[in-house]
Design a protein around this motif. Structure first.
Motif, short mmCIF file in Angstrom:
data_model
loop_
_atom_site.label_atom_id
_atom_site.label_comp_id
_atom_site.label_asym_id
_atom_site.label_seq_id
_atom_site.Cartn_x
_atom_site.Cartn_y
_atom_site.Cartn_z
N TYR A 187 2.14 10.02 -9.73
CA TYR A 187 2.64 11.18 -8.98
C TYR A 187 3.67 11.89 -9.83
O TYR A 187 4.82 11.51 -9.89
CB TYR A 187 3.25 10.73 -7.67
CG TYR A 187 3.66 11.87 -6.76
CD1 TYR A 187 4.91 11.89 -6.18
CD2 TYR A 187 2.79 12.92 -6.50
CE1 TYR A 187 5.30 12.93 -5.34
CE2 TYR A 187 3.17 13.95 -5.68
CZ TYR A 187 4.42 13.97 -5.10
OH TYR A 187 4.79 15.00 -4.28
N CYS A 218 0.83 -1.22 0.00
CA CYS A 218 0.00 0.00 0.00
C CYS A 218 0.86 1.26 0.00
O CYS A 218 0.56 2.24 -0.69
CB CYS A 218 -0.93 -0.01 1.21
SG CYS A 218 -2.19 -1.30 1.18
N SER A 219 1.94 1.24 0.78
CA SER A 219 2.83 2.41 0.85
C SER A 219 3.53 2.64 -0.48
O SER A 219 3.71 3.78 -0.91
CB SER A 219 3.86 2.22 1.97
OG SER A 219 3.24 2.12 3.22
N TYR A 236 -8.16 2.43 -9.04
CA TYR A 236 -8.59 2.78 -7.68
C TYR A 236 -9.35 4.12 -7.71
O TYR A 236 -8.87 5.11 -8.24
CB TYR A 236 -7.38 2.89 -6.76
CG TYR A 236 -7.73 3.27 -5.34
CD1 TYR A 236 -8.38 2.38 -4.50
CD2 TYR A 236 -7.44 4.54 -4.85
CE1 TYR A 236 -8.70 2.72 -3.22
CE2 TYR A 236 -7.75 4.90 -3.55
CZ TYR A 236 -8.39 3.99 -2.73
OH TYR A 236 -8.72 4.33 -1.45
N GLU A 249 -6.20 -2.06 -2.30
CA GLU A 249 -4.96 -1.87 -3.05
C GLU A 249 -4.97 -2.61 -4.38
O GLU A 249 -4.15 -2.33 -5.27
CB GLU A 249 -3.75 -2.32 -2.23
CG GLU A 249 -3.68 -3.80 -1.92
CD GLU A 249 -4.38 -4.19 -0.63
OE1 GLU A 249 -4.05 -5.26 -0.09
OE2 GLU A 249 -5.25 -3.42 -0.17
N ASP A 296 1.22 4.25 -2.97
CA ASP A 296 1.00 5.67 -2.68
C ASP A 296 2.17 6.55 -3.08
O ASP A 296 1.98 7.71 -3.44
CB ASP A 296 0.71 5.86 -1.19
CG ASP A 296 -0.62 5.29 -0.77
OD1 ASP A 296 -1.47 5.10 -1.67
OD2 ASP A 296 -0.81 5.02 0.43
N ARG A 297 3.41 6.01 -3.03
CA ARG A 297 4.60 6.86 -3.18
C ARG A 297 5.49 6.50 -4.36
O ARG A 297 6.49 7.16 -4.59
CB ARG A 297 5.44 6.77 -1.91
CG ARG A 297 4.75 7.27 -0.66
CD ARG A 297 5.61 7.01 0.57
NE ARG A 297 5.07 7.60 1.78
CZ ARG A 297 4.16 7.04 2.55
NH1 ARG A 297 3.71 5.85 2.23
NH2 ARG A 297 3.70 7.63 3.63
#
Length: 789
Positions: A783, A605-606, A738, A756, A609-610
């Motif tokens: 991102y 999950c981390s 998502y 996820e 996100d990054r």
């Protein structure tokens, strides 16, 4: 009987006390005297329990209040000690009867706290990797030594300046020397605690700080022994030689007798089995015995426990067992008692009554801090570290904590330093422990800066003739085979080769410092248990595809909460376009769920996100495994639309260049989507599907691609389609999508178990799906930084 002095009796005068023999230890509780229930506090055990409870409750209550402001637990414990001390709570009679009874005073709580701190130092030695100091880079060695010497030089200059050619009292001279040496120390355990609190222990800055701190810690230990030896030599050369011989024999026994015995214990223990309790108890007893021995040789007892901790093999199974059994209790109870009890000794009255010492102490603490900070800042900045990072690094290396507090507390008890100097030192440590974490958080934020993607690193924007850089992460040996099968399907070619970065992730256990290992192709072994066999399989894959695949293997040992930092850092440094992560569920041979690992799930999950590039989560359900050179391999992709599905289709197209692969593209459309209402996303979907529909040789004449459209106007219809097609393929690729709402997935999000994976990926990972198909859930890099500010 002379009345006992108040509240903390550490004077050199003689006092008479009435001691009850045999000692009163256990009481009958409040039932012993219902008229005066406080009678039970005249017994030592209930009194000790009451003291520990009050210290624990007060420190954690203060921490709960101050934590939102960024105040650390260590600083909160000092504040609790100041509040519980004589100036505030000590003035209340009821409180004085608990902590400052004439019969017991604070000797009992002091003895318990010192014993607990000895265990803490022993565990610190267990977690410390001595090899880090000896294998440090040139930059770490230079910074570690400079951080020690620069405050000492400033302290000497300051001492000469304030001497003013007057005859100085030997007590004051010794106090100043000791204070300068303590302020010059760089404690490895303190730096590790600060980095852990800031969650940057496995960042590039954190690794440099730990490496430099280990050099500084050992240099301080060496310097202190040299100074002590020179003083003994001036007094009696024979005594000095005797102490050197005893120290040499002690260290020899630790590392050449006890350490091999502990390796024998590890060898005797079957793999996967816990260490027997008798060995754990024996090791703890030896640690206490080492502390007693060094105390008997007129050395600090903490040194014996620390050196024995260094001799204990770190990591699993022995070091991790010791840490798991004792760290929670030692850090949670004993260490809190020690810190709070030490702060309770602060006496502001002594500070007011001795202005010259207080003035020198304040100036000395400030200037030595400044010297350490500036020297570390300059040393890191000239090594091409960014300006803000260099400032943060200098602050971290200047951090003070429980080790420095212990030094000051010990020398205060021995009257080497005065109460006034001790009080100033505690306040200085409190300010340091409060301000530095706040400043470092402001200066250094790796999450917001480090992984900002200034370039598009995904599969869609990869040039056709560019090499494919993939970061393949593994946690268990079971991940290796499925991972290599998937990598082989990416169809490495001479004009478009693959560069694989295999990263073996291992949970950090019984160590303070994370470990990062770059493996070499021709190495025959590794110090990390179980890692070599996993890495060897990737090198074999490279040999089987010589000239088409290049493998670079690494092992990262880091805390579970920070594993994603290692993954994202490597993806950024190696400029990968795709990260492959294993799913946290492990299926058995019969298709049932064998195990789940929430640590792996949190890591996934981390990373999602990054991540600085696209990510894929591989769900290996233990399905029919085919050899890499098999005649055919059936791949299906479920396409609903959107950037994640387009990224998944790009990967599927690359796989389709392999003559072994039969690709089926199943596009789910809603009935109303057949109208001529188009948006930008739909236009891009149509464009990427064009060559798949026409199958006109753009992807290659040997590509075996089938395009199918199915109508789905609800989530239930989509679920039926998924169940119907699952068994026809060896691998199914889907986009994560998502947060994307569509008619095809309507109502499914309410039943989603793993967000996820997205809605479609979650259906394939569900235990309700009776299928052994492997699934790859793809998320496109999302991102992208708009500017470099």
């Amino acid at each position: 009987m002379v009345e006992a002095p108040s509240p903390l009796p550490h004077q050199n005068d003689t006092y008479e006390f009435c001691i009850i023999l045999p000692p009163r230890i256990n009481s009958a509780g409040i039932w012993e005297n219902l008229a005066y229930p406080s009678t039970m506090l005249t017994y030592s055990l209930p009194l000790l329990e009451m003291q520990i409870v009050m210290i624990f409750v007060s420190s954690h209550l203060i921490y709960a209040i101050l934590k939102p402001l960024g105040i650390t637990l260590f600083a909160s414990q000092i504040i609790a000690g100041l509040i519980l001390g004589p100036p505030i709570m000590g003035k209340l009679n009821a409180f004085r009867n608990i902590f400052y009874r004439r019969e017991l005073g604070v000797e009992m709580i002091d003895a318990v706290s010192v014993f607990g701190f000895t265990l803490f130092i022993f565990l610190t030695g267990v977690k410390m990797d001595v090899k880090m100091a000896f294998n440090s880079t040139k930059k770490s060695v230079v910074i570690g030594i400079i951080s020690l010497l620069s405050p000492i030089v400033v302290g000497i200059v300051l001492h000469k300046t304030f001497n003013e050619h007057k005859r100085m009292n030997d007590v004051i001279k010794t106090e100043r020397i000791v204070g300068t040496l303590i302020e010059s120390t760089t404690s490895f355990s303190v730096i590790a605690c600060v980095l852990t609190e800031l969650k940057i222990i496995n960042s590039e800055l954190g690794r440099l700080a730990l490496s430099s701190a280990s050099v500084g810690d050992l240099s301080t230990l060496f310097l202190v022994h040299i100074i002590s030896l020179s003083q003994d030599w001036a007094t009696s050369p024979l005594l000095a030689l005797q102490r050197v011989l005893v120290a040499f024999l002690f260290i020899t026994v630790l590392f050449f007798v006890f350490r091999p015995m502990m390796f024998w214990i590890i060898k005797k223990t079957p793999e996967g089995e816990p260490i027997e309790e008798v060995y754990i108890v024996a090791i703890l007893m030896v640690a206490i015995g080492c502390a007693i021995f060094t105390h008997w040789t007129q050395q600090a007892p903490l040194i014996g426990a620390f050196l024995f901790g260094l001799a204990v093999p770190d990591g699993p199974p022995l070091g991790s067992t010791l840490i798991n059994k004792f760290e929670c209790f030692v850090n949670g109870i004993f260490l809190a008692v020690y810190i709070t009890a030490s702060a309770m000794r602060v006496n502001p009255r002594k500070m007011v009554s001795n202005p010259p010492r207080v003035k020198f102490s304040i100036i000395s603490f400030f200037l030595t801090f400044l010297a350490k900070f500036i020297s570390c800042f300059i040393a890191s900045f000239v090594s091409f570290m960014p300006f803000r990072d260099s400032l943060a690094f200098g602050l971290i290396m200047s951090s003070k904590g429980v080790v420095e507090l212990a030094y000051f507390s010990t020398f205060r008890d021995n009257w080497v330093i005065s109460e006034a100097t001790f009080s100033v030192a505690v306040f200085a440590i409190l300010v340091n422990a409060t301000v530095i974490p706040l400043l470092v958080r402001f200066l250094y934020d790796p999450v917001s800066r480090k992984y900002a993607g200034y370039k598009r690193r995904n599969l869609m924007h990869l040039k056709p003739d560019a090499e494919l850089r993939v970061l393949a992460c593994i946690h268990w040996p079971e991940n290796v085979s499925a991972m290599i099968d998937l990598l082989d399907l990416t169809c490495p070619m001479t004009e478009s080769p693959s560069v694989i970065y295999a990263l073996h992730l291992i949970e950090l256990m019984a160590r303070d410092s994370p470990v990062f290992i770059a493996h070499h192709k021709h190495e025959t072994n590794t110090n990390v248990g179980g890692s070599f066999e996993d890495i060897l399989a990737f090198y074999q894959y490279e040999q089987n595809n010589w000239g088409l695949v290049t493998v670079n293997a690494f092992t990262a040992i880091s805390p579970p909460k920070l594993m994603h930092e290692d993954i994202c850092t490597m993806a950024l440094d190696k400029q990968t376009s795709f990260i492959i992560l294993p799913f946290h569920r492990k299926w058995s041979v019969n298709g049932s769920v064998e195990a789940e690992n929430n640590v792996v799930r949190n890591v996934n999950c981390s990373v999602l996100d990054r991540s600085p590039c696209s990510v894929g989560i591989l769900i290996d359900r233990g399905g029919r495994r085919k050899p890499m050179k098999s005649s055919s391999y059936s791949v299906g992709i479920l396409f609903l639309g959107g950037k994640d599905d387009r990224e998944a289709l790009t990967l599927a197209k690359r796989m389709a260049r392999d003559p072994r692969v039969k690709l089926t593209v199943i596009r789910l459309i809603a009935y109303q989507d057949r109208r001529d209402v188009l948006d930008w996303d739909t236009i891009m979907d149509i464009e990427i599907l064009k060559d798949v529909k026409q199958n006109n040789g753009v992807l290659g004449n040997d590509c075996d691609i089938m395009y199918v459209e199915q109508v789905s106007d609800s989530g239930s219809q989509t679920a039926k389609i998924i169940r119907s097609v699952a068994d026809y393929y060896d691998l199914i690729i889907v986009g994560r999508r998502y947060g994307v709402e569509s008619i095809q997935s309507m109502g499914l999000s309410e039943w989603s178990e793993f967000p996820e994976l997205g809605i479609v990926g979650d259906l394939f990972a569900s235990t309700d799906l009776d299928s052994r198909v492997s699934v790859l859930v793809v998320q496109q890099q999302h991102y992208i930084a708009e500017s470099r500010h």
